[in-house]
Design a protein around this motif. Structure first.
Motif, PDB file in Angstrom:
ATOM      1  N   LYS A  15       0.820  -1.213   0.000  1.00  0.00           N
ATOM      2  CA  LYS A  15       0.000   0.000   0.000  1.00  0.00           C
ATOM      3  C   LYS A  15       0.854   1.262   0.000  1.00  0.00           C
ATOM      4  N   GLU A  16       2.066   1.148   0.523  1.00  0.00           N
ATOM      5  CA  GLU A  16       2.965   2.313   0.588  1.00  0.00           C
ATOM      6  C   GLU A  16       3.726   2.534  -0.715  1.00  0.00           C
ATOM      7  N   GLY A  17       3.724   1.539  -1.583  1.00  0.00           N
ATOM      8  CA  GLY A  17       4.385   1.694  -2.870  1.00  0.00           C
ATOM      9  C   GLY A  17       5.759   1.052  -2.915  1.00  0.00           C
ATOM     10  N   ILE A  18       6.248   0.831  -4.136  1.00  0.00           N
ATOM     11  CA  ILE A  18       7.501   0.106  -4.327  1.00  0.00           C
ATOM     12  C   ILE A  18       8.713   0.898  -3.837  1.00  0.00           C
ATOM     13  N   GLU A  19       8.681   2.234  -3.939  1.00  0.00           N
ATOM     14  CA  GLU A  19       9.846   2.995  -3.485  1.00  0.00           C
ATOM     15  C   GLU A  19       9.989   2.912  -1.967  1.00  0.00           C
ATOM     16  N   TYR A  20       8.885   3.036  -1.247  1.00  0.00           N
ATOM     17  CA  TYR A  20       8.909   2.886   0.213  1.00  0.00           C
ATOM     18  C   TYR A  20       9.452   1.508   0.585  1.00  0.00           C
ATOM     19  N   THR A  21       8.971   0.476  -0.108  1.00  0.00           N
ATOM     20  CA  THR A  21       9.378  -0.892   0.196  1.00  0.00           C
ATOM     21  C   THR A  21      10.858  -1.112  -0.094  1.00  0.00           C
ATOM     22  N   ALA A  22      11.322  -0.609  -1.239  1.00  0.00           N
ATOM     23  CA  ALA A  22      12.732  -0.766  -1.593  1.00  0.00           C
ATOM     24  C   ALA A  22      13.637  -0.039  -0.605  1.00  0.00           C
ATOM     25  N   LYS A  23      13.225   1.129  -0.176  1.00  0.00           N
ATOM     26  CA  LYS A  23      14.012   1.897   0.804  1.00  0.00           C
ATOM     27  C   LYS A  23      14.076   1.138   2.131  1.00  0.00           C
ATOM     28  N   TRP A  24      12.934   0.614   2.590  1.00  0.00           N
ATOM     29  CA  TRP A  24      12.918  -0.147   3.835  1.00  0.00           C
ATOM     30  C   TRP A  24      13.804  -1.387   3.714  1.00  0.00           C
ATOM     31  N   ASN A  28      17.205  -2.408   5.941  1.00  0.00           N
ATOM     32  CA  ASN A  28      17.094  -3.545   6.841  1.00  0.00           C
ATOM     33  C   ASN A  28      17.800  -4.803   6.317  1.00  0.00           C
ATOM     34  N   GLY A  29      18.690  -4.610   5.379  1.00  0.00           N
ATOM     35  CA  GLY A  29      19.538  -5.701   4.930  1.00  0.00           C
ATOM     36  C   GLY A  29      18.878  -6.707   4.009  1.00  0.00           C
ATOM     37  N   ILE A  30      17.734  -6.340   3.426  1.00  0.00           N
ATOM     38  CA  ILE A  30      17.068  -7.201   2.448  1.00  0.00           C
ATOM     39  C   ILE A  30      17.665  -6.902   1.076  1.00  0.00           C
ATOM     40  N   GLU A  31      18.114  -7.943   0.386  1.00  0.00           N
ATOM     41  CA  GLU A  31      18.849  -7.734  -0.864  1.00  0.00           C
ATOM     42  C   GLU A  31      17.999  -7.914  -2.122  1.00  0.00           C
ATOM     43  N   VAL A  32      16.864  -8.600  -1.981  1.00  0.00           N
ATOM     44  CA  VAL A  32      16.044  -8.957  -3.138  1.00  0.00           C
ATOM     45  C   VAL A  32      14.574  -8.798  -2.774  1.00  0.00           C
ATOM     46  N   LEU A  33      13.764  -8.350  -3.723  1.00  0.00           N
ATOM     47  CA  LEU A  33      12.321  -8.281  -3.522  1.00  0.00           C
ATOM     48  C   LEU A  33      11.600  -9.154  -4.539  1.00  0.00           C
ATOM     49  N   ASP A  34      10.666  -9.962  -4.046  1.00  0.00           N
ATOM     50  CA  ASP A  34       9.732 -10.648  -4.932  1.00  0.00           C
ATOM     51  C   ASP A  34       8.652  -9.649  -5.319  1.00  0.00           C
ATOM     52  N   LEU A  35       8.243  -9.692  -6.581  1.00  0.00           N
ATOM     53  CA  LEU A  35       7.437  -8.598  -7.119  1.00  0.00           C
ATOM     54  C   LEU A  35       6.107  -9.070  -7.693  1.00  0.00           C
ATOM     55  N   PRO A  36       5.040  -8.279  -7.481  1.00  0.00           N
ATOM     56  CA  PRO A  36       3.783  -8.573  -8.170  1.00  0.00           C
ATOM     57  C   PRO A  36       3.851  -8.252  -9.658  1.00  0.00           C
ATOM     58  N   ILE A  37       4.645  -7.229 -10.003  1.00  0.00           N
ATOM     59  CA  ILE A  37       4.876  -6.870 -11.411  1.00  0.00           C
ATOM     60  C   ILE A  37       6.311  -6.396 -11.566  1.00  0.00           C
ATOM     61  N   LEU A  38       6.818  -6.496 -12.784  1.00  0.00           N
ATOM     62  CA  LEU A  38       8.119  -5.907 -13.103  1.00  0.00           C
ATOM     63  C   LEU A  38       7.967  -5.110 -14.380  1.00  0.00           C
ATOM     64  N   ASP A  39       8.133  -3.782 -14.266  1.00  0.00           N
ATOM     65  CA  ASP A  39       8.159  -2.917 -15.429  1.00  0.00           C
ATOM     66  C   ASP A  39       9.365  -1.986 -15.299  1.00  0.00           C
ATOM     67  N   GLU A  40       9.518  -1.090 -16.251  1.00  0.00           N
ATOM     68  CA  GLU A  40      10.696  -0.212 -16.270  1.00  0.00           C
ATOM     69  C   GLU A  40      10.776   0.653 -15.017  1.00  0.00           C
ATOM     70  N   SER A  41       9.622   1.154 -14.564  1.00  0.00           N
ATOM     71  CA  SER A  41       9.595   1.993 -13.369  1.00  0.00           C
ATOM     72  C   SER A  41      10.051   1.225 -12.138  1.00  0.00           C
ATOM     73  N   VAL A  42       9.531   0.018 -11.951  1.00  0.00           N
ATOM     74  CA  VAL A  42       9.915  -0.801 -10.797  1.00  0.00           C
ATOM     75  C   VAL A  42      11.402  -1.137 -10.860  1.00  0.00           C
ATOM     76  N   LYS A  43      11.885  -1.516 -12.033  1.00  0.00           N
ATOM     77  CA  LYS A  43      13.303  -1.854 -12.164  1.00  0.00           C
ATOM     78  C   LYS A  43      14.187  -0.668 -11.788  1.00  0.00           C
ATOM     79  N   ASN A  44      13.825   0.536 -12.245  1.00  0.00           N
ATOM     80  CA  ASN A  44      14.624   1.722 -11.943  1.00  0.00           C
ATOM     81  C   ASN A  44      14.661   2.011 -10.449  1.00  0.00           C
ATOM     82  N   ILE A  45      13.537   1.835  -9.769  1.00  0.00           N
ATOM     83  CA  ILE A  45      13.492   2.073  -8.324  1.00  0.00           C
ATOM     84  C   ILE A  45      14.366   1.049  -7.596  1.00  0.00           C
TER      85      ILE A  45
END
Length: 208
Positions: A15-24, A28-45
């Motif tokens: 609900k907070e968005g992919i940028e919030y999640t990637a920053k968190w 917190n030492g998380i290196e990889v995110l499983d994604l509901p979608i992958l597009d150019e915007s998500v990849k760039n973030i």
């Protein structure tokens, strides 16, 4: 071999968005995110926070899916939708497609679900091969009372892998679901270890 630690995105993070999640994740030492979608915007973030691409949910294949519909038109429209997604994911550097194959009608007998699966899934795996992607089946058994998800037990997996023997088609290894179903999770690895394309882990408790 480096095995980075990642996570799926919980609903409250989503609900907070992919940028919030990637920053968190970065903080917190998380290196990889499983994604509901992958597009150019998500990849760039993800790139901006140095977060890797984990599995990507197969479009329309996480939960009740038209791939397993009794309606032939729905099935082939779903295949075309996956074709578009696979091409995009491949171009953006993704590699693992996550699928949880619950029939459109969750009360459909498993034998019939497998008949439908056999009509469409070889085409889906062929598309994965063409785009150098790997399909990992999730072991969540699905909703009660039927527990209809395909690819959750050794018996069904043997059948599926015999029908579609491709290195681009395997499983997401999550011992919690195997424990819940009363399946020996170590014996499962002995038989299907070469088919493990991705892994999930979580705490598991059996309540009497």
């Amino acid at each position: 071999m480096n095995n980075p630690i990642g996570m799926r995105i919980p609903p409250h993070f989503g609900k907070e968005g992919i940028e919030y999640t990637a920053k968190w994740a970065k903080e917190n030492g998380i290196e990889v995110l499983d994604l509901p979608i992958l597009d150019e915007s998500v990849k760039n973030i993800l790139s901006s926070y140095q977060i890797g691409i984990g599995s990507i949910d197969g479009k329309g294949c996480v939960g009740n899916t038209d791939i397993l519909s009794e309606d032939e038109g729905k099935r082939w429209n779903a295949v075309l939708s996956l074709k578009e997604q696979f091409e995009q994911v491949s171009a953006l550097g993704g590699s693992v497609i996550f699928m949880c194959l619950v029939p459109e009608n969750s009360l459909l007998p498993k034998k019939r679900s497998l008949e439908i699966w056999k009509e469409t899934f070889p085409e889906v795996v062929g598309l994965a091969e063409k785009n150098n992607l790997y399909i990992a089946l999730e072991g969540w058994p699905g909703p009660a009372p039927a527990y209809p998800t395909l690819g959750t037990t050794p018996e069904v997996l043997r059948y599926m892998f015999n029908e579609v023997p491709s290195k681009h088609f395997g499983v997401n290894y999550d011992p919690s679901h195997l424990v819940r179903l009363g399946i020996d999770y170590l014996r499962f690895l002995d038989e299907f270890g070469e088919k493990v394309l991705y892994c999930h882990g979580k705490d598991t408790a059996l309540l009497a």
